[in-house]
Design an enzyme around this catalytic site. Sequence first.
Site, short mmCIF file in Angstrom:
data_model
loop_
_atom_site.label_atom_id
_atom_site.label_comp_id
_atom_site.label_asym_id
_atom_site.label_seq_id
_atom_site.Cartn_x
_atom_site.Cartn_y
_atom_site.Cartn_z
N HIS A 138 0.84 -1.19 0.00
CA HIS A 138 0.00 0.00 0.00
C HIS A 138 0.88 1.25 0.00
O HIS A 138 2.11 1.16 0.10
CB HIS A 138 -0.89 0.03 1.25
CG HIS A 138 -0.12 0.22 2.53
ND1 HIS A 138 0.60 -0.80 3.11
CD2 HIS A 138 0.06 1.30 3.31
CE1 HIS A 138 1.18 -0.35 4.20
NE2 HIS A 138 0.88 0.93 4.35
N ASP A 167 0.45 5.33 1.87
CA ASP A 167 -0.38 5.88 2.95
C ASP A 167 -1.34 6.97 2.47
O ASP A 167 -0.97 7.82 1.64
CB ASP A 167 0.53 6.45 4.05
CG ASP A 167 1.46 5.38 4.60
OD1 ASP A 167 1.07 4.19 4.61
OD2 ASP A 167 2.59 5.73 5.00
N HIS A 196 4.75 0.28 -0.05
CA HIS A 196 5.53 -0.43 0.97
C HIS A 196 4.63 -1.47 1.63
O HIS A 196 3.40 -1.41 1.55
CB HIS A 196 6.10 0.53 2.01
CG HIS A 196 5.07 1.33 2.74
ND1 HIS A 196 4.50 2.47 2.21
CD2 HIS A 196 4.49 1.16 3.94
CE1 HIS A 196 3.61 2.96 3.06
NE2 HIS A 196 3.58 2.18 4.12
N ARG A 245 5.60 6.90 13.40
CA ARG A 245 5.43 7.39 12.03
C ARG A 245 4.80 8.78 12.02
O ARG A 245 3.79 9.01 12.67
CB ARG A 245 4.54 6.42 11.24
CG ARG A 245 4.59 6.67 9.75
CD ARG A 245 3.64 5.75 9.01
NE ARG A 245 2.31 6.32 8.94
CZ ARG A 245 1.27 5.73 8.36
NH1 ARG A 245 1.40 4.55 7.81
NH2 ARG A 245 0.09 6.31 8.33
#
Length: 279
Positions: free
Chosen positions: A99, A101, A252, A267
């Site tokens: 995917h 983000d 990723h 993150r």
Amino acid sequence: MAYESIDVRKLAGCGAEVLGLDLNSLSNRQWDEVQRAFTEHGVIFFRDQHLTPEQHIAFARRWGTIDVNRYFTPVAGYPEIAEVRKEPDQKRNIGERWHTDHTYDQIPAMGSILVARELPSHGGDTHFADICTAFDALSDGLKQTLRGMNAVHSSAHIFGAQAKKNHGDLTFYNADQVGDVIHPVVIRHPLSGREALYVNADFTVRFEGWSKEDSKPLLDYLYAHATQDRFTSTFQWRPGSIAFWDNRATWHRAINDYHGERRLMHRITVAGCALEAAS
Ligand code: SIN
């Protein structure tokens, strides 16, 4: 153009390691070259860095406004930082499928800066795929067809109330704040000007005007194409490692192969811009 103030080592497949710097004290020249390396490689990896949460936030703000993820658990005392956590007794991890983000947002996040906080004794790598080079490698006819298409992206089936039963032992928030958006299948990358294949296995549900059933074979073909070894790399985390990926240039996925151990990452997602079709 060569890099003079930092050491940039391209990885086969996707991304580059950027060495010879301290992210807490970048010279102006190093900062310019780090930005250039990010545009050139789509994902850059740093080693032996020691960022406190405050320094992580300060580094993210150099790139733009922070785009706080509404579904992830925030780090206590730092609402700008999302926790990517798997505990020893958990079976599921966050981000196991390929995917990129925030594609479920109308203005998706530009990039994500992931800092290793606690690592398992083995495994827990992250795979990356270069979706610009993968698009370039498609045949001309398919590229031209895809340039004229849009796709529907959604957060509902991942973070919505009806998805809760699939979460297993993961916790997500704001299940009512889900919805669909439409993006071009091929975008013109805002920094590099390259074309990028902007669909992904987690959040793209179908092509606009196509049913899910009709979309699936072509989407599956594109996912298999772009995740060939020649477009991908594996990042092995060590204490002090940081990955900073461009969500418009890479996919990723986090490998879930360390059951019984904790893995904790911090993150921050940096805000992006509206995306434009390649043609
Ligand atoms: C993510 O999908 O953002 C997390 C990746 C990772 O944990 O390696």
